[in-house]
Design a protein around this motif. Structure first.
Motif, PDB file in Angstrom:
ATOM      1  N   SER A  60     -10.705   0.840  -4.191  1.00 29.72           N
ATOM      2  CA  SER A  60      -9.409   0.378  -3.704  1.00 29.72           C
ATOM      3  C   SER A  60      -8.449   1.565  -3.624  1.00 29.72           C
ATOM      4  O   SER A  60      -8.631   2.586  -4.290  1.00 29.72           O
ATOM      5  CB  SER A  60      -8.829  -0.708  -4.621  1.00 29.72           C
ATOM      6  OG  SER A  60      -8.215  -0.135  -5.755  1.00 29.72           O
ATOM      7  N   LYS A  61      -7.413   1.395  -2.835  1.00 31.43           N
ATOM      8  CA  LYS A  61      -6.440   2.465  -2.639  1.00 31.43           C
ATOM      9  C   LYS A  61      -5.607   2.734  -3.893  1.00 31.43           C
ATOM     10  O   LYS A  61      -4.961   3.776  -3.984  1.00 31.43           O
ATOM     11  CB  LYS A  61      -5.525   2.114  -1.460  1.00 31.43           C
ATOM     12  CG  LYS A  61      -6.273   2.103  -0.123  1.00 31.43           C
ATOM     13  CD  LYS A  61      -5.442   1.540   1.011  1.00 31.43           C
ATOM     14  CE  LYS A  61      -6.245   1.550   2.314  1.00 31.43           C
ATOM     15  NZ  LYS A  61      -5.538   0.883   3.428  1.00 31.43           N
ATOM     16  N   HIS A  62      -5.639   1.795  -4.839  1.00 28.22           N
ATOM     17  CA  HIS A  62      -4.820   1.970  -6.039  1.00 28.22           C
ATOM     18  C   HIS A  62      -5.628   2.083  -7.328  1.00 28.22           C
ATOM     19  O   HIS A  62      -5.050   2.150  -8.405  1.00 28.22           O
ATOM     20  CB  HIS A  62      -3.790   0.845  -6.147  1.00 28.22           C
ATOM     21  CG  HIS A  62      -4.371  -0.524  -6.337  1.00 28.22           C
ATOM     22  ND1 HIS A  62      -5.323  -1.068  -5.507  1.00 28.22           N
ATOM     23  CD2 HIS A  62      -4.126  -1.475  -7.278  1.00 28.22           C
ATOM     24  CE1 HIS A  62      -5.619  -2.285  -5.918  1.00 28.22           C
ATOM     25  NE2 HIS A  62      -4.921  -2.546  -7.003  1.00 28.22           N
TER      26      HIS A  62
ATOM     27  N   GLU B 129     -10.279   1.894   0.461  1.00 28.69           N
ATOM     28  CA  GLU B 129     -10.169   3.186   1.150  1.00 28.69           C
ATOM     29  C   GLU B 129     -10.883   3.105   2.499  1.00 28.69           C
ATOM     30  O   GLU B 129     -11.995   2.598   2.598  1.00 28.69           O
ATOM     31  CB  GLU B 129     -10.800   4.295   0.305  1.00 28.69           C
ATOM     32  CG  GLU B 129     -10.061   4.599  -0.994  1.00 28.69           C
ATOM     33  CD  GLU B 129      -8.749   5.316  -0.764  1.00 28.69           C
ATOM     34  OE1 GLU B 129      -8.442   5.684   0.392  1.00 28.69           O
ATOM     35  OE2 GLU B 129      -8.015   5.516  -1.755  1.00 28.69           O
ATOM     36  N   GLY B 130     -10.223   3.590   3.536  1.00 29.94           N
ATOM     37  CA  GLY B 130     -10.794   3.542   4.873  1.00 29.94           C
ATOM     38  C   GLY B 130     -10.429   2.282   5.628  1.00 29.94           C
ATOM     39  O   GLY B 130     -10.697   2.174   6.829  1.00 29.94           O
ATOM     40  N   GLY B 131      -9.823   1.312   4.956  1.00 25.84           N
ATOM     41  CA  GLY B 131      -9.403   0.078   5.611  1.00 25.84           C
ATOM     42  C   GLY B 131      -8.087   0.257   6.341  1.00 25.84           C
ATOM     43  O   GLY B 131      -7.458   1.316   6.287  1.00 25.84           O
ATOM     44  N   GLU B 132      -7.654  -0.792   7.013  1.00 29.02           N
ATOM     45  CA  GLU B 132      -6.387  -0.735   7.754  1.00 29.02           C
ATOM     46  C   GLU B 132      -5.215  -0.610   6.788  1.00 29.02           C
ATOM     47  O   GLU B 132      -5.384  -0.660   5.562  1.00 29.02           O
ATOM     48  CB  GLU B 132      -6.240  -1.989   8.620  1.00 29.02           C
ATOM     49  CG  GLU B 132      -6.227  -3.275   7.826  1.00 29.02           C
ATOM     50  CD  GLU B 132      -6.302  -4.500   8.718  1.00 29.02           C
ATOM     51  OE1 GLU B 132      -5.298  -5.239   8.774  1.00 29.02           O
ATOM     52  OE2 GLU B 132      -7.352  -4.719   9.344  1.00 29.02           O
ATOM     53  N   GLU B 133      -4.028  -0.440   7.333  1.00 32.38           N
ATOM     54  CA  GLU B 133      -2.842  -0.265   6.507  1.00 32.38           C
ATOM     55  C   GLU B 133      -2.569  -1.516   5.664  1.00 32.38           C
ATOM     56  O   GLU B 133      -2.779  -2.639   6.119  1.00 32.38           O
ATOM     57  CB  GLU B 133      -1.619   0.018   7.390  1.00 32.38           C
ATOM     58  CG  GLU B 133      -1.634   1.387   8.052  1.00 32.38           C
ATOM     59  CD  GLU B 133      -1.538   2.514   7.031  1.00 32.38           C
ATOM     60  OE1 GLU B 133      -0.686   2.420   6.127  1.00 32.38           O
ATOM     61  OE2 GLU B 133      -2.319   3.472   7.146  1.00 32.38           O
TER      62      GLU B 133
ATOM     63  N   TYR C 158      -0.396  -1.894  -4.080  1.00 29.00           N
ATOM     64  CA  TYR C 158      -1.681  -1.770  -3.399  1.00 29.00           C
ATOM     65  C   TYR C 158      -1.817  -0.458  -2.625  1.00 29.00           C
ATOM     66  O   TYR C 158      -2.925  -0.034  -2.303  1.00 29.00           O
ATOM     67  CB  TYR C 158      -1.860  -2.931  -2.420  1.00 29.00           C
ATOM     68  CG  TYR C 158      -2.372  -4.207  -3.033  1.00 29.00           C
ATOM     69  CD1 TYR C 158      -2.886  -4.259  -4.332  1.00 29.00           C
ATOM     70  CD2 TYR C 158      -2.358  -5.395  -2.294  1.00 29.00           C
ATOM     71  CE1 TYR C 158      -3.358  -5.438  -4.869  1.00 29.00           C
ATOM     72  CE2 TYR C 158      -2.833  -6.582  -2.835  1.00 29.00           C
ATOM     73  CZ  TYR C 158      -3.332  -6.592  -4.122  1.00 29.00           C
ATOM     74  OH  TYR C 158      -3.808  -7.769  -4.646  1.00 29.00           O
ATOM     75  N   LYS C 159      -0.695   0.189  -2.307  1.00 29.44           N
ATOM     76  CA  LYS C 159      -0.782   1.408  -1.502  1.00 29.44           C
ATOM     77  C   LYS C 159      -1.231   2.619  -2.315  1.00 29.44           C
ATOM     78  O   LYS C 159      -1.747   3.589  -1.752  1.00 29.44           O
ATOM     79  CB  LYS C 159       0.565   1.694  -0.826  1.00 29.44           C
ATOM     80  CG  LYS C 159       0.944   0.634   0.209  1.00 29.44           C
ATOM     81  CD  LYS C 159       2.209   1.017   0.966  1.00 29.44           C
ATOM     82  CE  LYS C 159       2.580  -0.044   1.985  1.00 29.44           C
ATOM     83  NZ  LYS C 159       3.767   0.324   2.792  1.00 29.44           N
ATOM     84  N   GLY C 160      -0.996   2.577  -3.619  1.00 31.71           N
ATOM     85  CA  GLY C 160      -1.518   3.629  -4.489  1.00 31.71           C
ATOM     86  C   GLY C 160      -0.855   4.979  -4.328  1.00 31.71           C
ATOM     87  O   GLY C 160      -1.498   6.010  -4.543  1.00 31.71           O
TER      88      GLY C 160
ATOM     89  N   SER D  42      -8.202  -4.423   3.793  1.00 26.44           N
ATOM     90  CA  SER D  42      -7.183  -3.369   3.864  1.00 26.44           C
ATOM     91  C   SER D  42      -6.942  -2.754   2.495  1.00 26.44           C
ATOM     92  O   SER D  42      -6.362  -1.675   2.395  1.00 26.44           O
ATOM     93  CB  SER D  42      -5.870  -3.926   4.422  1.00 26.44           C
ATOM     94  OG  SER D  42      -5.326  -4.926   3.569  1.00 26.44           O
ATOM     95  N   LEU D  43      -7.397  -3.410   1.430  1.00 29.68           N
ATOM     96  CA  LEU D  43      -7.206  -2.886   0.078  1.00 29.68           C
ATOM     97  C   LEU D  43      -8.098  -1.680  -0.198  1.00 29.68           C
ATOM     98  O   LEU D  43      -7.803  -0.871  -1.072  1.00 29.68           O
ATOM     99  CB  LEU D  43      -7.521  -3.991  -0.941  1.00 29.68           C
ATOM    100  CG  LEU D  43      -7.074  -3.762  -2.380  1.00 29.68           C
ATOM    101  CD1 LEU D  43      -5.564  -3.695  -2.468  1.00 29.68           C
ATOM    102  CD2 LEU D  43      -7.603  -4.886  -3.272  1.00 29.68           C
TER     103      LEU D  43
END
Length: 218
Positions: free
Chosen positions: A36-38, A75-79, A185-187, A72-73
């Motif tokens: 996940s991004k975070h 890495e590599g997913g949409e914003e 969630y954006k990390g 989207s959560l």
């Protein structure tokens, strides 16, 4: 109280509160690095609190999720979308059957370590968009876990019917410093203040009458 439980610990408000609330029975805390991004922001908080309480903590990598799952959560997913947690666009943050996968691993760890329960920190606000957080899912997984293990490992979900504000109130009673948790969630370096989990965090702390210690983007 006997230490008989594995807790799934992300490092967010809910699971950290559950860790302190149930520390007398928690033998082992498990965090999952699933891409996940975070993850990189929240797992260090999970480790911090376990060290503080003297609870064994392990991190299990689930990096295959970024290759085969769509969210989207990850890495590599949409914003990551912005707005209220219950908004329709927040469904893009769902990682399909994430809790089911993590719980299955935790059940195996529990049985391997002679422990009787697995515990998760889902709450009432999760039910809107996360199907693997609902009371129906908890009941079904508990039944499957007990049927599928020799020692009948059960699933505990103490916060399942609570709101996030209820959890924050419990955290205040326990003396938890919520600046030592992560939600966004954006990390990024600090909380964005605009994604669903940031909005929910702000609302819960305000409703609970807690001065928000979180650093947000300007």
């Amino acid at each position: 109280m006997k230490k008989d439980t594995v807790i799934i610990l992300s490092g967010g408000m809910d699971s950290v509160t559950l860790l302190y609330d149930q520390q007398a029975r928690v033998a082992l805390a498990v965090s999952f690095d699933y891409g996940s991004k975070h993850n990189a922001r929240e797992i260090p908080f999970a480790r911090l609190h376990c060290e503080r309480l003297g609870i064994r903590h392990i991190v299990i990598p689930l990096d295959f999720m970024t290759s085969y799952f769509k969210s989207s959560l990850l890495e590599g997913g949409e914003e990551i979308p912005e707005g209220h947690y219950a908004a329709e666009n927040m469904k893009s943050t769902v990682v399909p059957f994430r809790n089911g996968i993590m719980l299955s691993i935790a059940v195996g760890i529990a049985e391997s370590n002679g422990l009787q329960f697995v515990m998760m920190a889902n709450h009432g606000g999760d039910h809107t968009i996360y199907p693997d957080c609902t009371p129906e899912f908890v009941a079904a997984f508990d039944e499957a876990s007990r049927a599928g293990t020799f020692v009948n490992v059960g699933l505990l979900s103490p916060f399942c019917q609570l709101t996030k504000a209820d959890i924050a109130r419990r955290g205040r009673q326990l003396g938890i410093d919520y600046s030592e948790t992560w939600s966004c969630y954006k990390g990024g370096e600090v909380h964005c203040g605009k994604c669903g989990t940031c909005v929910e965090r702000r609302e819960a702390l305000a409703e609970a009458g807690i001065d928000d210690p979180t650093r947000y983007e300007e």
